[in-house]
Write a protein that holds these residues in place. Structure first.
Motif, PDB file in Angstrom:
ATOM      1  N   SER A  79       0.822  -1.202   0.000  1.00 56.09           N
ATOM      2  CA  SER A  79       0.000   0.000   0.000  1.00 56.09           C
ATOM      3  C   SER A  79       0.862   1.259   0.000  1.00 56.09           C
ATOM      4  O   SER A  79       0.543   2.243  -0.702  1.00 56.09           O
ATOM      5  CB  SER A  79      -0.951   0.001   1.204  1.00 56.09           C
ATOM      6  OG  SER A  79      -0.225   0.004   2.420  1.00 56.09           O
ATOM      7  N   THR A  80       1.952   1.254   0.755  1.00 58.09           N
ATOM      8  CA  THR A  80       2.865   2.394   0.735  1.00 58.09           C
ATOM      9  C   THR A  80       3.572   2.488  -0.606  1.00 58.09           C
ATOM     10  O   THR A  80       3.788   3.584  -1.133  1.00 58.09           O
ATOM     11  CB  THR A  80       3.886   2.285   1.875  1.00 58.09           C
ATOM     12  OG1 THR A  80       3.197   2.255   3.123  1.00 58.09           O
ATOM     13  CG2 THR A  80       4.847   3.461   1.860  1.00 58.09           C
ATOM     14  N   PHE A  81       3.927   1.335  -1.172  1.00 57.25           N
ATOM     15  CA  PHE A  81       4.548   1.340  -2.494  1.00 57.25           C
ATOM     16  C   PHE A  81       3.612   1.965  -3.528  1.00 57.25           C
ATOM     17  O   PHE A  81       4.031   2.779  -4.355  1.00 57.25           O
ATOM     18  CB  PHE A  81       4.906  -0.095  -2.904  1.00 57.25           C
ATOM     19  CG  PHE A  81       5.492  -0.193  -4.284  1.00 57.25           C
ATOM     20  CD1 PHE A  81       6.789   0.200  -4.532  1.00 57.25           C
ATOM     21  CD2 PHE A  81       4.741  -0.692  -5.341  1.00 57.25           C
ATOM     22  CE1 PHE A  81       7.331   0.112  -5.810  1.00 57.25           C
ATOM     23  CE2 PHE A  81       5.264  -0.785  -6.611  1.00 57.25           C
ATOM     24  CZ  PHE A  81       6.573  -0.383  -6.847  1.00 57.25           C
ATOM     25  N   VAL A  85       4.340   5.288  -5.856  1.00 59.93           N
ATOM     26  CA  VAL A  85       4.231   5.280  -7.313  1.00 59.93           C
ATOM     27  C   VAL A  85       3.297   6.390  -7.779  1.00 59.93           C
ATOM     28  O   VAL A  85       3.586   7.126  -8.738  1.00 59.93           O
ATOM     29  CB  VAL A  85       3.745   3.901  -7.808  1.00 59.93           C
ATOM     30  CG1 VAL A  85       3.387   3.951  -9.294  1.00 59.93           C
ATOM     31  CG2 VAL A  85       4.823   2.847  -7.552  1.00 59.93           C
ATOM     32  N   ALA A  86       2.165   6.534  -7.118  1.00 59.55           N
ATOM     33  CA  ALA A  86       1.196   7.549  -7.511  1.00 59.55           C
ATOM     34  C   ALA A  86       1.727   8.957  -7.315  1.00 59.55           C
ATOM     35  O   ALA A  86       1.366   9.881  -8.056  1.00 59.55           O
ATOM     36  CB  ALA A  86      -0.095   7.367  -6.721  1.00 59.55           C
ATOM     37  N   THR A  87       2.606   9.132  -6.336  1.00 56.25           N
ATOM     38  CA  THR A  87       3.059  10.465  -5.953  1.00 56.25           C
ATOM     39  C   THR A  87       4.366  10.862  -6.616  1.00 56.25           C
ATOM     40  O   THR A  87       4.569  12.039  -6.932  1.00 56.25           O
ATOM     41  CB  THR A  87       3.229  10.533  -4.419  1.00 56.25           C
ATOM     42  OG1 THR A  87       2.001  10.172  -3.796  1.00 56.25           O
ATOM     43  CG2 THR A  87       3.645  11.917  -3.957  1.00 56.25           C
ATOM     44  N   ALA A  96       3.291   0.137 -15.241  1.00 61.66           N
ATOM     45  CA  ALA A  96       4.321  -0.897 -15.364  1.00 61.66           C
ATOM     46  C   ALA A  96       4.973  -1.190 -14.027  1.00 61.66           C
ATOM     47  O   ALA A  96       5.284  -2.350 -13.711  1.00 61.66           O
ATOM     48  CB  ALA A  96       5.369  -0.455 -16.382  1.00 61.66           C
ATOM     49  N   SER A  97       5.193  -0.166 -13.209  1.00 61.96           N
ATOM     50  CA  SER A  97       5.840  -0.394 -11.920  1.00 61.96           C
ATOM     51  C   SER A  97       4.962  -1.217 -10.990  1.00 61.96           C
ATOM     52  O   SER A  97       5.436  -2.122 -10.305  1.00 61.96           O
ATOM     53  CB  SER A  97       6.198   0.945 -11.266  1.00 61.96           C
ATOM     54  OG  SER A  97       5.039   1.621 -10.850  1.00 61.96           O
ATOM     55  N   LEU A  98       3.679  -0.920 -10.969  1.00 65.26           N
ATOM     56  CA  LEU A  98       2.764  -1.678 -10.123  1.00 65.26           C
ATOM     57  C   LEU A  98       2.645  -3.120 -10.603  1.00 65.26           C
ATOM     58  O   LEU A  98       2.600  -4.055  -9.795  1.00 65.26           O
ATOM     59  CB  LEU A  98       1.394  -1.010 -10.110  1.00 65.26           C
ATOM     60  CG  LEU A  98       1.347   0.378  -9.440  1.00 65.26           C
ATOM     61  CD1 LEU A  98      -0.024   1.013  -9.649  1.00 65.26           C
ATOM     62  CD2 LEU A  98       1.681   0.291  -7.965  1.00 65.26           C
ATOM     63  N   THR A  99       2.628  -3.298 -11.900  1.00 68.47           N
ATOM     64  CA  THR A  99       2.543  -4.646 -12.467  1.00 68.47           C
ATOM     65  C   THR A  99       3.780  -5.457 -12.121  1.00 68.47           C
ATOM     66  O   THR A  99       3.694  -6.619 -11.701  1.00 68.47           O
ATOM     67  CB  THR A  99       2.371  -4.580 -13.985  1.00 68.47           C
ATOM     68  OG1 THR A  99       1.154  -3.894 -14.297  1.00 68.47           O
ATOM     69  CG2 THR A  99       2.342  -5.978 -14.601  1.00 68.47           C
ATOM     70  N   GLN A 100       4.942  -4.851 -12.265  1.00 71.91           N
ATOM     71  CA  GLN A 100       6.181  -5.574 -11.993  1.00 71.91           C
ATOM     72  C   GLN A 100       6.299  -5.910 -10.508  1.00 71.91           C
ATOM     73  O   GLN A 100       6.759  -7.000 -10.147  1.00 71.91           O
ATOM     74  CB  GLN A 100       7.387  -4.755 -12.446  1.00 71.91           C
ATOM     75  CG  GLN A 100       8.699  -5.513 -12.299  1.00 71.91           C
ATOM     76  CD  GLN A 100       9.846  -4.829 -13.008  1.00 71.91           C
ATOM     77  OE1 GLN A 100       9.638  -3.856 -13.729  1.00 71.91           O
ATOM     78  NE2 GLN A 100      11.036  -5.329 -12.802  1.00 71.91           N
ATOM     79  N   ALA A 101       5.900  -4.995  -9.640  1.00 73.09           N
ATOM     80  CA  ALA A 101       5.959  -5.280  -8.207  1.00 73.09           C
ATOM     81  C   ALA A 101       5.015  -6.420  -7.835  1.00 73.09           C
ATOM     82  O   ALA A 101       5.350  -7.278  -7.005  1.00 73.09           O
ATOM     83  CB  ALA A 101       5.623  -4.027  -7.412  1.00 73.09           C
TER      84      ALA A 101
END
Length: 217
Positions: A79-81, A85-87, A96-101
């Motif tokens: 959730s912090t990640f 990413v959003a900020t 892409a970052s959320l998908t890879q994580a």
């Protein structure tokens, strides 16, 4: 993150990655050769420390915070990640970052189980170098350490050299590129004893780097 180095192309057209790490954020400042700016170059935005000064010191402060939080939270605190990413990521890099994580968490069952059993991760920005700076764009190289330990997980450490690109948009620095170097990073064992520094060849990669300032003062 696992011990393997990963490459992340978070450019305005591509995606992300993460390392391991950090049990806190580095709301601080540093410069290459000039004194730090009077105003703190980092401000909290929805709980995320954001680089808000388009200066060399501001770029380094953003780099330190973004790497530490990204590395700590991609697996341990999704959730912090997601908030990071959003900020603090460029718009084109967010999906892409959320998908890879998410893929990393799905594939790293050992570490995810360790976190569920109470393991902790810590990241340390050992040193970094501002490689290039011009208004609205900066690149840096960071010597980043990660440590994981827990009731069911033997202590583990990783050391990486990480190249980052930041761009200035909407009055803040955004992470636009992250690449974990494939060449081995220097790993300290005994680095300073009786006034003798470890000058192994691998440590040449740290030439020109400075240590970050920790804290808000």
């Amino acid at each position: 993150m696992t011990a393997q180095a990963r490459t992340v192309a978070l450019t305005i057209t591509a995606g992300v990655a993460a390392l391991l790490l950090a049990a806190g954020v580095l709301i601080g400042r540093a410069t290459l050769t000039a004194p730090a700016a009077t105003a703190n170059p980092v401000a909290l935005v929805d709980g995320i420390p954001v680089g808000v000064a388009d200066t060399p010191a501001g770029a380094l402060a953003a780099n330190d915070n973004y790497l530490a939080i990204e590395a700590q939270t991609d697996e341990q605190n999704p959730s912090t990640f997601q908030a990071l990413v959003a900020t603090a990521f460029t718009p084109g890099a967010r999906h892409a970052s959320l998908t890879q994580a998410a893929q990393l968490r799905a594939s790293d069952s050992t570490l995810m189980s360790a976190y569920a059993a109470g393991a902790h991760a810590l990241s340390v920005v050992g040193a970094r170098r501002l490689d290039t700076y011009r208004p609205a764009r900066a690149t840096a190289t960071t010597w980043l350490a990660g440590f994981v330990w827990g009731p069911t997980h033997a202590p583990q450490q990783t050391w990486n050299l990480v190249a980052t690109t930041l761009v200035w948009q909407h009055a803040r620095w955004l992470l636009a590129g992250l690449h974990v170097e494939s060449t081995p990073a220097p790993v300290p064992s005994i680095v300073y004893v009786d006034a003798n520094n470890n000058r192994a060849a691998a440590f040449n990669a740290l030439d020109g780097m400075t240590a970050p300032f920790y804290g808000a003062g």
